[in-house]
Write a protein that holds these residues in place. Structure first.
Motif, PDB file in Angstrom:
ATOM      1  N   CYS A  95       0.827  -1.219   0.000  1.00 41.99           N
ATOM      2  CA  CYS A  95       0.000   0.000   0.000  1.00 41.99           C
ATOM      3  C   CYS A  95       0.858   1.265   0.000  1.00 41.99           C
ATOM      4  CB  CYS A  95      -0.964   0.001   1.187  1.00 41.99           C
ATOM      5  SG  CYS A  95      -2.226  -1.303   1.084  1.00 41.99           S
ATOM      6  N   ILE A  96       1.925   1.249  -0.764  1.00 41.97           N
ATOM      7  CA  ILE A  96       2.810   2.407  -0.907  1.00 41.97           C
ATOM      8  C   ILE A  96       2.596   3.001  -2.294  1.00 41.97           C
ATOM      9  CG2 ILE A  96       5.207   3.191  -1.008  1.00 41.97           C
ATOM     10  CD1 ILE A  96       5.916   0.907   0.895  1.00 41.97           C
ATOM     11  N   TRP A  97       2.264   4.286  -2.347  1.00 38.02           N
ATOM     12  CA  TRP A  97       2.001   4.940  -3.627  1.00 38.02           C
ATOM     13  C   TRP A  97       3.313   5.394  -4.254  1.00 38.02           C
ATOM     14  CZ3 TRP A  97      -0.678   4.718  -7.561  1.00 38.02           C
ATOM     15  CH2 TRP A  97      -0.863   5.782  -8.457  1.00 38.02           C
ATOM     16  N   ASP A  98       4.045   4.417  -4.767  1.00 40.48           N
ATOM     17  CA  ASP A  98       5.321   4.678  -5.429  1.00 40.48           C
ATOM     18  C   ASP A  98       5.729   3.392  -6.134  1.00 40.48           C
ATOM     19  OD1 ASP A  98       7.574   5.932  -6.312  1.00 40.48           O
ATOM     20  OD2 ASP A  98       8.478   6.229  -4.324  1.00 40.48           O
ATOM     21  N   HIS A  99       6.670   3.503  -7.074  1.00 42.11           N
ATOM     22  CA  HIS A  99       7.154   2.312  -7.756  1.00 42.11           C
ATOM     23  C   HIS A  99       8.060   1.505  -6.835  1.00 42.11           C
ATOM     24  CE1 HIS A  99       5.501   3.279 -11.677  1.00 42.11           C
ATOM     25  NE2 HIS A  99       5.913   4.524 -11.523  1.00 42.11           N
ATOM     26  N   HIS A 115      -7.631   4.131  -6.951  1.00 39.78           N
ATOM     27  CA  HIS A 115      -8.862   4.912  -6.927  1.00 39.78           C
ATOM     28  C   HIS A 115      -9.650   4.551  -5.680  1.00 39.78           C
ATOM     29  CE1 HIS A 115     -10.781   1.221  -8.519  1.00 39.78           C
ATOM     30  NE2 HIS A 115     -11.890   1.706  -7.977  1.00 39.78           N
ATOM     31  N   TRP A 116     -10.619   5.389  -5.367  1.00 38.38           N
ATOM     32  CA  TRP A 116     -11.579   5.086  -4.313  1.00 38.38           C
ATOM     33  C   TRP A 116     -12.930   5.595  -4.778  1.00 38.38           C
ATOM     34  CZ3 TRP A 116     -14.468   9.012  -2.303  1.00 38.38           C
ATOM     35  CH2 TRP A 116     -13.974  10.316  -2.437  1.00 38.38           C
ATOM     36  N   GLY A 117     -13.987   5.132  -4.127  1.00 38.64           N
ATOM     37  CA  GLY A 117     -15.323   5.580  -4.491  1.00 38.64           C
ATOM     38  C   GLY A 117     -15.954   4.659  -5.508  1.00 38.64           C
ATOM     39  N   ARG A 118     -16.501   5.239  -6.564  1.00 40.53           N
ATOM     40  CA  ARG A 118     -17.219   4.455  -7.570  1.00 40.53           C
ATOM     41  C   ARG A 118     -16.311   3.391  -8.178  1.00 40.53           C
ATOM     42  NH1 ARG A 118     -18.286   5.517 -13.070  1.00 40.53           N
ATOM     43  NH2 ARG A 118     -17.299   7.558 -12.875  1.00 40.53           N
ATOM     44  N   TYR A 119     -16.876   2.220  -8.442  1.00 40.11           N
ATOM     45  CA  TYR A 119     -16.093   1.082  -8.937  1.00 40.11           C
ATOM     46  C   TYR A 119     -15.432   1.388 -10.274  1.00 40.11           C
ATOM     47  CZ  TYR A 119     -15.007  -3.433 -10.988  1.00 40.11           C
ATOM     48  OH  TYR A 119     -14.362  -4.478 -11.598  1.00 40.11           O
ATOM     49  N   ARG A 120     -14.163   1.048 -10.370  1.00 41.20           N
ATOM     50  CA  ARG A 120     -13.412   1.106 -11.624  1.00 41.20           C
ATOM     51  C   ARG A 120     -12.814  -0.276 -11.859  1.00 41.20           C
ATOM     52  NH1 ARG A 120     -14.784   6.193 -13.548  1.00 41.20           N
ATOM     53  NH2 ARG A 120     -13.836   7.892 -12.371  1.00 41.20           N
ATOM     54  N   SER A 121     -13.048  -0.849 -13.004  1.00 41.56           N
ATOM     55  CA  SER A 121     -12.437  -2.136 -13.302  1.00 41.56           C
ATOM     56  C   SER A 121     -10.954  -1.923 -13.600  1.00 41.56           C
ATOM     57  CB  SER A 121     -13.112  -2.783 -14.516  1.00 41.56           C
ATOM     58  OG  SER A 121     -12.778  -2.074 -15.699  1.00 41.56           O
ATOM     59  N   PRO A 122     -10.109  -2.944 -13.397  1.00 38.66           N
ATOM     60  CA  PRO A 122      -8.699  -2.801 -13.773  1.00 38.66           C
ATOM     61  C   PRO A 122      -8.530  -2.403 -15.235  1.00 38.66           C
ATOM     62  CG  PRO A 122      -8.981  -4.721 -12.381  1.00 38.66           C
ATOM     63  CD  PRO A 122     -10.370  -4.220 -12.695  1.00 38.66           C
ATOM     64  N   ALA A 123      -9.402  -2.909 -16.103  1.00 33.47           N
ATOM     65  CA  ALA A 123      -9.309  -2.564 -17.524  1.00 33.47           C
ATOM     66  C   ALA A 123      -9.543  -1.074 -17.757  1.00 33.47           C
ATOM     67  CB  ALA A 123     -10.309  -3.387 -18.334  1.00 33.47           C
ATOM     68  N   PHE A 124     -10.342  -0.444 -16.904  1.00 36.84           N
ATOM     69  CA  PHE A 124     -10.551   1.003 -17.006  1.00 36.84           C
ATOM     70  C   PHE A 124      -9.219   1.735 -16.872  1.00 36.84           C
ATOM     71  CE2 PHE A 124     -10.867   5.013 -14.720  1.00 36.84           C
ATOM     72  CZ  PHE A 124     -11.767   5.737 -15.489  1.00 36.84           C
ATOM     73  N   GLU A 179      -6.747  -0.313   3.341  1.00 42.10           N
ATOM     74  CA  GLU A 179      -7.656   0.351   4.276  1.00 42.10           C
ATOM     75  C   GLU A 179      -7.320   1.828   4.414  1.00 42.10           C
ATOM     76  OE1 GLU A 179      -7.807  -1.678   7.970  1.00 42.10           O
ATOM     77  OE2 GLU A 179      -8.624  -3.535   7.111  1.00 42.10           O
ATOM     78  N   GLN A 180      -6.040   2.135   4.455  1.00 40.56           N
ATOM     79  CA  GLN A 180      -5.583   3.524   4.468  1.00 40.56           C
ATOM     80  C   GLN A 180      -4.322   3.617   3.619  1.00 40.56           C
ATOM     81  OE1 GLN A 180      -5.146   4.830   8.573  1.00 40.56           O
ATOM     82  NE2 GLN A 180      -7.206   5.683   8.522  1.00 40.56           N
ATOM     83  N   MET A 181      -4.318   4.566   2.682  1.00 40.74           N
ATOM     84  CA  MET A 181      -3.187   4.703   1.777  1.00 40.74           C
ATOM     85  C   MET A 181      -2.903   6.181   1.554  1.00 40.74           C
ATOM     86  SD  MET A 181      -2.750   2.966  -1.976  1.00 40.74           S
ATOM     87  CE  MET A 181      -1.244   3.130  -2.938  1.00 40.74           C
ATOM     88  N   SER A 182      -1.658   6.567   1.704  1.00 39.27           N
ATOM     89  CA  SER A 182      -1.266   7.957   1.487  1.00 39.27           C
ATOM     90  C   SER A 182      -1.052   8.190  -0.004  1.00 39.27           C
ATOM     91  CB  SER A 182       0.023   8.273   2.259  1.00 39.27           C
ATOM     92  OG  SER A 182       0.437   9.610   2.007  1.00 39.27           O
ATOM     93  N   VAL A 183      -1.883   9.048  -0.591  1.00 42.71           N
ATOM     94  CA  VAL A 183      -1.811   9.367  -2.016  1.00 42.71           C
ATOM     95  C   VAL A 183      -1.695  10.877  -2.164  1.00 42.71           C
ATOM     96  CG1 VAL A 183      -2.956   9.179  -4.253  1.00 42.71           C
ATOM     97  CG2 VAL A 183      -3.228   7.355  -2.563  1.00 42.71           C
ATOM     98  N   TRP A 184      -0.560  11.326  -2.686  1.00 45.97           N
ATOM     99  CA  TRP A 184      -0.297  12.754  -2.853  1.00 45.97           C
ATOM    100  C   TRP A 184      -0.505  13.517  -1.541  1.00 45.97           C
ATOM    101  CZ3 TRP A 184       2.305  12.379  -6.919  1.00 45.97           C
ATOM    102  CH2 TRP A 184       1.864  11.693  -8.045  1.00 45.97           C
ATOM    103  N   GLY A 185      -0.081  12.908  -0.436  1.00 47.16           N
ATOM    104  CA  GLY A 185      -0.112  13.604   0.843  1.00 47.16           C
ATOM    105  C   GLY A 185      -1.421  13.522   1.595  1.00 47.16           C
ATOM    106  N   GLU A 186      -2.422  12.815   1.053  1.00 52.09           N
ATOM    107  CA  GLU A 186      -3.696  12.658   1.743  1.00 52.09           C
ATOM    108  C   GLU A 186      -3.990  11.181   1.954  1.00 52.09           C
ATOM    109  OE1 GLU A 186      -6.994  14.679   0.196  1.00 52.09           O
ATOM    110  OE2 GLU A 186      -6.139  16.681   0.488  1.00 52.09           O
ATOM    111  N   ALA A 191      -8.759   2.319  -0.474  1.00 53.25           N
ATOM    112  CA  ALA A 191      -8.223   2.623  -1.804  1.00 53.25           C
ATOM    113  C   ALA A 191      -7.983   1.321  -2.569  1.00 53.25           C
ATOM    114  CB  ALA A 191      -6.919   3.403  -1.682  1.00 53.25           C
ATOM    115  N   VAL A 192      -8.431   1.282  -3.815  1.00 51.91           N
ATOM    116  CA  VAL A 192      -8.245   0.108  -4.669  1.00 51.91           C
ATOM    117  C   VAL A 192      -6.962   0.322  -5.471  1.00 51.91           C
ATOM    118  CG1 VAL A 192      -9.264  -1.366  -6.435  1.00 51.91           C
ATOM    119  CG2 VAL A 192     -10.743  -0.164  -4.810  1.00 51.91           C
TER     120      VAL A 192
END
Length: 287
Positions: A95-99, A115-124, A179-186, A191-192
């Protein structure tokens, strides 16, 4: 009959309670829908990604690779690799937002999305990576003397070039719910996180992602001249290797030429409106 003051106040209050109940009932389906989305990935037993998503990701990669413009003469058919899938799962679980991880990233290619919220398929997300093509201009041979110029006019094109890198013929992806992921400082909750690893890696500085020409006219000899949907193709692509302990890691290739320097991906921090959960119902980010 005269209405008592107590009853007069009771009725509006009762009406208000009904409204609150109706509002709660209106919100519940969204929560239930989110739980069903999360359970789709939490319930997996052995694989790092549902089989249906795996097949869709692979099919979309090959479809997009076969329709590049200008056409590619050496674009190879891409196959799913279980070792890359396992390495992607290991990183997604961090759950680290980096390569990463650092021990592996110099040996593979990697695309990330969250992403979070509305479902996005991996293909999206795969399609979103490819859509960077709108900012990319293919460098023709006469422009490469000897190194090709960087022809990306947008914030980033390296997701697209990794997908269409001709000699990258293996992919393995994993999805994890953080469950909790830091993305761009938030902090993003639930988070999926999608991680796709590629081999052999692409995005070499100064090189075009593929050779321009008639489809399959410059396929490697190992393909025996076979072509399918504009891709160099072998009939034995779906033969699975046996599960052996020594094949559970991605082997680090030997780099013999100095020109094989990993392209530093340009990352642009999204604006506040695209990443703040207080003002949006869905957020996506790529790296």
């Amino acid at each position: 009959m005269t209405m008592s003051p107590a009853l007069f106040w009771f009725l509006p209050l009762g009406y208000l309670l009904v409204l609150m109940h109706e509002a709660q009932g209106f919100l519940l389906p969204n929560g239930t829908h989110l739980e069903s989305i999360l359970s789709r990935y939490h319930s997996r037993a052995k694989r790092a990604i549902p089989r249906s998503d795996k097949e869709e990701i692979l099919m979309l990669h090959n479809k997009l690779r076969g329709q590049v413009y200008p056409s590619a003469s050496n674009m190879e058919y891409m196959t799913w690799d279980d070792e890359l899938e396992r390495s992607a799962e290991t990183w997604a679980q961090e759950c680290i937002w980096d390569h990463g991880p650092a021990s592996l990233i110099m040996s593979i290619g990697q695309n990330l999305a969250v992403h979070w919220g509305r479902y996005r398929s991996p293909a999206f997300h795969v399609q979103s990576w490819y859509d960077e093509v709108k900012d990319y201009t293919y460098p023709y041979p006469h422009e490469c003397d000897p190194w090709c110029p960087d022809r990306c006019s947008g914030a980033m094109c390296t997701h697209y070039t990794q997908i269409v890198w001709a000699t990258t013929n293996k992919v393995g992806c994993a999805v994890n719910i953080c469950e909790q992921m830091s993305v761009w400082g938030e902090i993003w909750e639930n988070a999926v996180y999608l991680v796709c690893n590629y081999s052999p890696k692409g995005n070499w500085i100064g090189e075009a992602p593929y050779k321009n020409g008639r489809p399959c006219s410059e396929c490697p000899p190992s393909y025996g001249g076979s072509c399918q949907n504009n891709l160099c193709y072998k009939d034995d692509h779906y033969v699975q290797k046996p599960e052996l302990d020594e094949t559970n890691e991605v082997e680090v290739p030997q780099i013999t030429e100095e020109k094989h320097v990993r392209l530093q991906e340009r990352v642009t921090k999204p604006t506040k409106s695209t990443k703040t959960k207080k003002t949006t119902t869905t957020a996506d980010s790529f790296m």
